[in-house]
Design an enzyme around this catalytic site. Structure first.
Site, PDB file in Angstrom:
ATOM      1  N   ASP A  34      -3.829   5.368   6.246  1.00 26.32           N
ATOM      2  CA  ASP A  34      -4.341   6.102   7.530  1.00 26.32           C
ATOM      3  C   ASP A  34      -5.204   6.198   8.985  1.00 26.32           C
ATOM      4  OD1 ASP A  34      -4.244   9.125   7.208  1.00 26.32           O
ATOM      5  OD2 ASP A  34      -6.627   9.108   6.474  1.00 26.32           O
ATOM      6  N   GLU A  49       0.428  -1.223   0.291  1.00 31.18           N
ATOM      7  CA  GLU A  49      -0.200  -0.414  -0.160  1.00 31.18           C
ATOM      8  C   GLU A  49       1.115   1.052   0.120  1.00 31.18           C
ATOM      9  OE1 GLU A  49      -2.171   2.340  -0.486  1.00 31.18           O
ATOM     10  OE2 GLU A  49      -4.388   0.765   0.451  1.00 31.18           O
ATOM     11  N   ASP A  50       0.744   2.793  -0.401  1.00 28.34           N
ATOM     12  CA  ASP A  50       1.141   3.637  -0.267  1.00 28.34           C
ATOM     13  C   ASP A  50       1.023   4.044   0.815  1.00 28.34           C
ATOM     14  OD1 ASP A  50      -2.387   4.094  -1.162  1.00 28.34           O
ATOM     15  OD2 ASP A  50      -1.888   5.636  -2.276  1.00 28.34           O
ATOM     16  N   PHE A  87      -1.949  15.359   5.108  1.00 26.03           N
ATOM     17  CA  PHE A  87      -1.920  14.931   3.849  1.00 26.03           C
ATOM     18  C   PHE A  87      -0.814  15.277   2.771  1.00 26.03           C
ATOM     19  CE2 PHE A  87      -3.681  15.063  -0.682  1.00 26.03           C
ATOM     20  CZ  PHE A  87      -4.720  14.279  -0.372  1.00 26.03           C
ATOM     21  N   ARG A  95       0.591  12.245  -8.298  1.00 25.13           N
ATOM     22  CA  ARG A  95       1.961  10.959  -8.856  1.00 25.13           C
ATOM     23  C   ARG A  95       2.781  11.104  -9.260  1.00 25.13           C
ATOM     24  NH1 ARG A  95      -3.244   7.245  -6.780  1.00 25.13           N
ATOM     25  NH2 ARG A  95      -4.359   8.041  -8.044  1.00 25.13           N
TER      26      ARG A  95
HETATM   27  P1  IMP Z   1      -7.447   4.653   4.776  1.00 24.96           P
HETATM   28  O1  IMP Z   1      -8.282   3.700   5.193  1.00 24.96           O
HETATM   29  O2  IMP Z   1      -7.723   6.129   5.703  1.00 24.96           O
HETATM   30  O3  IMP Z   1      -6.320   3.457   5.791  1.00 24.96           O
HETATM   31  O4  IMP Z   1      -7.240   5.193   3.805  1.00 24.96           O
HETATM   32  C1  IMP Z   1      -5.639   4.444   2.766  1.00 24.96           C
HETATM   33  C2  IMP Z   1      -7.080   5.268   1.361  1.00 24.96           C
HETATM   34  O5  IMP Z   1      -6.805   6.599   1.522  1.00 24.96           O
HETATM   35  C3  IMP Z   1      -5.057   5.554   0.600  1.00 24.96           C
HETATM   36  O6  IMP Z   1      -5.161   4.109   0.007  1.00 24.96           O
HETATM   37  C4  IMP Z   1      -5.197   6.806   0.295  1.00 24.96           C
HETATM   38  O7  IMP Z   1      -5.751   6.918  -1.254  1.00 24.96           O
HETATM   39  C5  IMP Z   1      -5.827   7.796   0.937  1.00 24.96           C
HETATM   40  N1  IMP Z   1      -4.862   8.817   1.892  1.00 24.96           N
HETATM   41  C6  IMP Z   1      -5.011   8.563   2.777  1.00 24.96           C
HETATM   42  N2  IMP Z   1      -4.184   9.894   3.557  1.00 24.96           N
HETATM   43  C7  IMP Z   1      -3.649   9.725   2.309  1.00 24.96           C
HETATM   44  C8  IMP Z   1      -2.824  11.278   2.123  1.00 24.96           C
HETATM   45  O8  IMP Z   1      -2.106  12.184   2.760  1.00 24.96           O
HETATM   46  N3  IMP Z   1      -2.403  11.744   0.770  1.00 24.96           N
HETATM   47  C9  IMP Z   1      -3.105  11.054  -0.855  1.00 24.96           C
HETATM   48  N4  IMP Z   1      -4.019   9.835  -0.045  1.00 24.96           N
HETATM   49  C10 IMP Z   1      -4.327   9.896   1.199  1.00 24.96           C
HETATM   50 MG    MG Z   2      -4.410   4.033  -1.728  1.00 16.39          MG
END
Ligand code: IMP
Ligand code: MG
Length: 180
Positions: free
Chosen positions: A106, A102-103, A155, A168
């Site tokens: 969050d 994963e990138d 962010f 990206r």
């Molecule tokens: P989670 O389900 O809240 O952990 O969110 C994961 C997804 O939200 C990631 O795969 C990203 O696509 C997006 N995301 C969360 N934080 C960021 C950020 O700081 N920048 C860009 N995308 C984010």
């Molecule tokens: Mg993602």
């Protein structure tokens, strides 16, 4: 200090490509040591993780495979809000050692749901590799095995991470500059 603007917001350079490269090499070496003889399957979560997954895969100098999945968002009826469904998993992962790439993690909700869905397909093991991890934002239990960088709850864009589809292709990672 390099700055970039998107959607009227200013971002400042936060992690340079050379630091990313160094970290990715170190993670690849760890994965190679941990998975020697196991032929792990790297599962890249598109779109954001693509640059990291490919670089990490190349940094892992053992027999390994890579494949790509997408997550389709849909509105859940439960209070958990947006749930995501796995799309495009064509590989049989039964009995395989899977490394989910994963990138960013969050809230952790995406990863938690993905792991539940993949467990049902009976892999031998599932590990998580994430480029970025926001521990203060975590809302569910997710424990990444390989973390590039722990970052504050802000962010981030670049090196795969987007703002409305853009940014990206930035080589470095940028953080929202709230003072700007
Ligand atoms: P989670 O389900 O809240 O952990 O969110 C994961 C997804 O939200 C990631 O795969 C990203 O696509 C997006 N995301 C969360 N934080 C960021 C950020 O700081 N920048 C860009 N995308 C984010
Ligand atoms: Mg993602």
């Amino acid at each position: 200090m390099k700055r970039k603007s998107y959607q009227g917001l200013t971002f400042r350079q936060y992690i340079e490509k050379s630091q990313i490269d160094e970290r990715v090499e170190a993670l690849g070496a760890r994965i190679a040591a941990d998975y020697e003889g196991k032929c792990p399957l790297f599962l890249c979560v598109l779109n954001g993780a693509a640059p990291f997954a490919v670089d990490l895969f190349r940094a892992t100098d053992i027999d390994a495979e890579i494949s790509f999945i997408r997550l389709k968002s849909y509105e859940g009826t439960s209070t958990t809000g947006k749930i995501k469904e796995v799309m495009g998993l064509i590989d049989d992962i039964k009995g395989r050692h899977v490394i989910l790439v994963e990138d960013i993690i969050d809230t952790g909700r995406t990863m938690a749901k993905l792991i539940d869905d993949l467990r049902a397909k009976q892999p031998a093991s599932i590990a998580i590799a994430t480029l970025l991890f926001k521990p203060d934002a975590l809302q569910v239990k997710v424990d990444p095995d390989y973390i590039g960088f722990e970052i504050p709850k802000k962010f981030i864009i670049g090196y795969g991470l987007d703002i409305d589809g853009l940014a990206r292709n930035l080589k470095d990672i940028y953080i929202l500059d709230e003072e700007a």
